[in-house]
Motif scaffolding. Sequence first.
Motif, PDB file in Angstrom:
ATOM      1  N   GLU A   1       0.302  -0.944   6.086  1.00 41.06           N
ATOM      2  CA  GLU A   1       0.416  -1.907   4.988  1.00 41.06           C
ATOM      3  C   GLU A   1       1.406  -1.435   3.922  1.00 41.06           C
ATOM      4  N   GLY A   2       2.134  -0.378   4.196  1.00 40.29           N
ATOM      5  CA  GLY A   2       3.078   0.202   3.244  1.00 40.29           C
ATOM      6  C   GLY A   2       4.456   0.238   3.843  1.00 40.29           C
ATOM      7  N   PRO A   3       5.305   1.019   3.276  1.00 36.43           N
ATOM      8  CA  PRO A   3       5.150   1.857   2.096  1.00 36.43           C
ATOM      9  C   PRO A   3       5.441   1.076   0.815  1.00 36.43           C
TER      10      PRO A   3
ATOM     11  N   GLN B   1       0.838  -1.193   0.000  1.00 36.03           N
ATOM     12  CA  GLN B   1       0.000   0.000   0.000  1.00 36.03           C
ATOM     13  C   GLN B   1       0.880   1.252   0.000  1.00 36.03           C
ATOM     14  N   HIS B   2       0.319   2.347  -0.519  1.00 34.32           N
ATOM     15  CA  HIS B   2       1.028   3.621  -0.543  1.00 34.32           C
ATOM     16  C   HIS B   2       1.109   4.225   0.853  1.00 34.32           C
TER      17      HIS B   2
ATOM     18  N   GLN C   1       0.594  10.471   3.251  1.00 34.39           N
ATOM     19  CA  GLN C   1       1.383   9.279   3.581  1.00 34.39           C
ATOM     20  C   GLN C   1       0.570   8.073   4.028  1.00 34.39           C
ATOM     21  N   THR C   2      -0.758   8.096   3.788  1.00 39.03           N
ATOM     22  CA  THR C   2      -1.566   6.927   4.147  1.00 39.03           C
ATOM     23  C   THR C   2      -2.618   6.554   3.112  1.00 39.03           C
ATOM     24  N   SER C   3      -3.305   7.542   2.520  1.00 38.29           N
ATOM     25  CA  SER C   3      -4.427   7.194   1.628  1.00 38.29           C
ATOM     26  C   SER C   3      -3.938   6.720   0.264  1.00 38.29           C
ATOM     27  N   GLN C   4      -4.831   6.014  -0.417  1.00 35.80           N
ATOM     28  CA  GLN C   4      -4.512   5.386  -1.703  1.00 35.80           C
ATOM     29  C   GLN C   4      -5.072   6.206  -2.848  1.00 35.80           C
ATOM     30  N   PRO C   5      -4.444   6.235  -4.001  1.00 38.24           N
ATOM     31  CA  PRO C   5      -3.192   5.542  -4.324  1.00 38.24           C
ATOM     32  C   PRO C   5      -1.953   6.421  -4.145  1.00 38.24           C
ATOM     33  N   ILE C   6      -2.128   7.761  -4.012  1.00 34.58           N
ATOM     34  CA  ILE C   6      -0.948   8.644  -3.931  1.00 34.58           C
ATOM     35  C   ILE C   6      -1.022   9.619  -2.758  1.00 34.58           C
TER      36      ILE C   6
END
Length: 186
Positions: A111-113, A104-105, A166-171
């Motif tokens: 679940e990222g980076p 994940q972004h 720094q948490t939501s998808q996609p960018i």
Amino acid sequence: MLSRTLSLTALLLLPVTACAQDEAPAQPQAVDTASGELIIRDRSTAGHVSLRQGAEGVVIRIEADGLPEDARSQWHGAHLHSIGDCSSEDFTSSAGHINPSGRQHGLLNPEGPDNADLPNLWVDATGSIRAEVYTTRVSLADTDALPALLDADGSALVIHAGSDDQTSQPIGGAGARIACAVITAP
């Protein structure tokens, strides 16, 4: 006497030459630097990006001036994109993030980076950026099973219009692409 000296010199050099021919060919050097010109949407050059391979990651230095008026005095998301192409007007020719890991972004996402995620960059009131960031999620050339920035289709550093949460998808809600640099070997 002179001919005897020349003959002796030739005999002394002959074994050295023969040994040099028997040596294995030199192995190609690993790529340890790369760079790119940072362009903005009007196609003018705003700055320069330089990259250096370290033992466990890549240091990326971004130096730019003259970013657009509406980009000044604020934070901007920056990411590494999977194709080294900044030719389209909106820089979407650089495709999406480098993310073979499928994570994940977001640097703050549990679940990222993903491999492309970088910290936000500050553009000052004059439209300048001076930043140096480090990432352990890519390499310049294919090393340690990390995705290579200098692979067959290259890669690009892209700066977005807004801040990355720094948490939501996609960018991370960073918005449109306002600057782009194709990363190339020296």
